[in-house]
Write a protein that holds these residues in place. Structure first.
Motif, short mmCIF file in Angstrom:
data_model
loop_
_atom_site.label_atom_id
_atom_site.label_comp_id
_atom_site.label_asym_id
_atom_site.label_seq_id
_atom_site.Cartn_x
_atom_site.Cartn_y
_atom_site.Cartn_z
N PHE A 18 0.83 -1.18 0.00
CA PHE A 18 0.00 0.00 0.00
C PHE A 18 0.88 1.25 0.00
CE2 PHE A 18 -2.74 -3.21 2.11
CZ PHE A 18 -3.73 -3.24 1.13
N PRO A 19 0.34 2.40 -0.44
CA PRO A 19 1.15 3.62 -0.54
C PRO A 19 1.52 4.23 0.82
CG PRO A 19 -1.10 4.07 -1.22
CD PRO A 19 -1.00 2.58 -1.00
N VAL A 20 0.88 3.81 1.90
CA VAL A 20 1.23 4.26 3.25
C VAL A 20 1.28 3.04 4.16
CG1 VAL A 20 0.21 6.56 2.96
CG2 VAL A 20 -1.17 4.73 3.93
N ASP A 21 1.94 3.16 5.30
CA ASP A 21 1.97 2.08 6.28
C ASP A 21 0.57 1.89 6.87
OD1 ASP A 21 4.72 1.88 5.86
OD2 ASP A 21 5.20 3.16 7.58
N VAL A 22 0.23 0.65 7.20
CA VAL A 22 -1.09 0.34 7.75
C VAL A 22 -0.92 -0.34 9.11
CG1 VAL A 22 -3.22 -0.98 7.41
CG2 VAL A 22 -2.09 0.10 5.45
N PHE A 23 -1.62 0.22 10.11
CA PHE A 23 -1.61 -0.33 11.46
C PHE A 23 -3.06 -0.54 11.89
CE2 PHE A 23 2.26 2.07 10.96
CZ PHE A 23 3.22 1.20 11.43
N ARG A 46 -6.16 13.38 9.91
CA ARG A 46 -7.63 13.34 9.83
C ARG A 46 -8.13 11.91 9.86
NH1 ARG A 46 -10.04 16.28 4.85
NH2 ARG A 46 -10.19 14.26 3.89
N ASP A 47 -9.33 11.71 10.44
CA ASP A 47 -10.01 10.42 10.38
C ASP A 47 -10.54 10.22 8.97
OD1 ASP A 47 -9.82 9.40 13.04
OD2 ASP A 47 -11.27 10.93 13.67
N LEU A 48 -10.37 9.01 8.45
CA LEU A 48 -10.85 8.68 7.11
C LEU A 48 -11.77 7.48 7.17
CD1 LEU A 48 -7.50 8.93 5.11
CD2 LEU A 48 -9.30 10.66 5.31
N GLU A 49 -12.67 7.38 6.20
CA GLU A 49 -13.58 6.25 6.15
C GLU A 49 -14.02 5.99 4.70
OE1 GLU A 49 -17.86 4.77 7.99
OE2 GLU A 49 -17.18 6.80 8.40
N VAL A 50 -14.13 4.72 4.35
CA VAL A 50 -14.80 4.31 3.12
C VAL A 50 -15.93 3.39 3.54
CG1 VAL A 50 -12.84 4.55 1.55
CG2 VAL A 50 -13.19 2.40 2.72
N SER A 51 -17.10 3.60 2.94
CA SER A 51 -18.24 2.75 3.28
C SER A 51 -19.13 2.62 2.06
CB SER A 51 -19.01 3.31 4.47
OG SER A 51 -19.49 4.60 4.17
N GLU A 52 -19.89 1.57 2.06
CA GLU A 52 -20.78 1.31 0.92
C GLU A 52 -21.81 0.28 1.33
OE1 GLU A 52 -20.38 -0.21 -3.68
OE2 GLU A 52 -18.69 0.80 -2.76
N VAL A 86 -3.52 4.62 11.05
CA VAL A 86 -3.44 4.03 12.39
C VAL A 86 -4.85 3.69 12.86
CG1 VAL A 86 -2.76 4.46 14.79
CG2 VAL A 86 -1.35 5.32 12.92
N GLY A 87 -4.98 2.57 13.57
CA GLY A 87 -6.27 2.17 14.14
C GLY A 87 -7.27 1.74 13.09
N VAL A 88 -6.80 1.11 12.02
CA VAL A 88 -7.69 0.69 10.93
C VAL A 88 -8.65 -0.37 11.44
CG1 VAL A 88 -7.81 -0.42 8.66
CG2 VAL A 88 -6.04 1.30 9.14
N LYS A 89 -9.93 -0.15 11.16
CA LYS A 89 -10.97 -1.08 11.63
C LYS A 89 -11.96 -1.33 10.49
CE LYS A 89 -14.48 -1.76 15.12
NZ LYS A 89 -15.12 -1.24 16.32
N TYR A 90 -12.29 -2.60 10.29
CA TYR A 90 -13.25 -3.02 9.27
C TYR A 90 -14.49 -3.54 9.99
CZ TYR A 90 -15.45 -6.15 5.87
OH TYR A 90 -16.34 -6.79 5.06
N THR A 91 -15.65 -3.03 9.61
CA THR A 91 -16.91 -3.54 10.15
C THR A 91 -17.87 -3.79 8.99
OG1 THR A 91 -17.73 -1.29 10.49
CG2 THR A 91 -16.71 -2.36 12.37
N TYR A 92 -18.78 -4.71 9.18
CA TYR A 92 -19.78 -4.99 8.16
C TYR A 92 -21.08 -5.42 8.82
CZ TYR A 92 -19.27 -9.99 8.95
OH TYR A 92 -19.27 -11.22 9.52
N MET A 144 -14.76 0.82 6.49
CA MET A 144 -13.37 0.68 6.90
C MET A 144 -12.89 2.08 7.24
SD MET A 144 -10.12 -1.16 5.08
CE MET A 144 -10.73 -2.82 5.31
N ARG A 145 -12.33 2.23 8.43
CA ARG A 145 -11.89 3.55 8.86
C ARG A 145 -10.53 3.48 9.53
NH1 ARG A 145 -16.88 4.96 12.41
NH2 ARG A 145 -17.82 3.72 10.83
#
Length: 130
Positions: free
Chosen positions: A29-34, A48-54, A98-104, A115-116
């Protein structure tokens, strides 16, 4: 007798348990993921907090005899979600998420996911380019 047993065992182990290539091929990925339970060792500043959802309709492949048996996304779909999130972070000049979390969730008709994570910049480093 022992040689025959060893050959049978070797054949079974190589044929019964397929190789898990996805474990060996870590996505880049283009940035480190934690994830939630991980922290970078380097000091960082939040951006900033980021989120993708659908939300998508339930697919026929998720249903067996009209019963929903397959929930959520598979690993490939999750990696695509994470790629979208990391691209957002990169555009902000982040070095990591940082703090990546996936919920469904799954209802009778829809699948939803989110995913945020927190986009951060490591201290004493230049922002990453676009």
């Amino acid at each position: 007798m022992k040689i025959g047993y060893l050959l049978l065992l070797t054949a079974c182990l190589s044929g019964c348990f397929p190789a898990r290539l996805y474990l060996k091929n870590k996505p880049n990925f283009p940035v480190d993921v934690f994830y939630e339970n991980q922290r970078p060792e380097r000091p960082f500043e939040p951006i900033r907090d980021l989120e993708v959802s659908e939300e998508t309709p339930v697919r026929a492949g998720q249903l067996v005899n009209k019963r929903l048996l397959k929930r959520g996304n598979d690993m490939q779909e999750k990696e695509l979600l994470l790629a979208r999130l990391t691209l957002q972070a990169k555009k902000l000049g982040a070095n990591a998420l940082v703090g990546v979390k996936y919920t469904y969730y799954t209802s009778a008709t829809d699948n939803g996911y989110s995913m945020r994570g927190l986009a951060v910049r490591y201290r004493n480093e230049e922002p990453s380019g676009n």
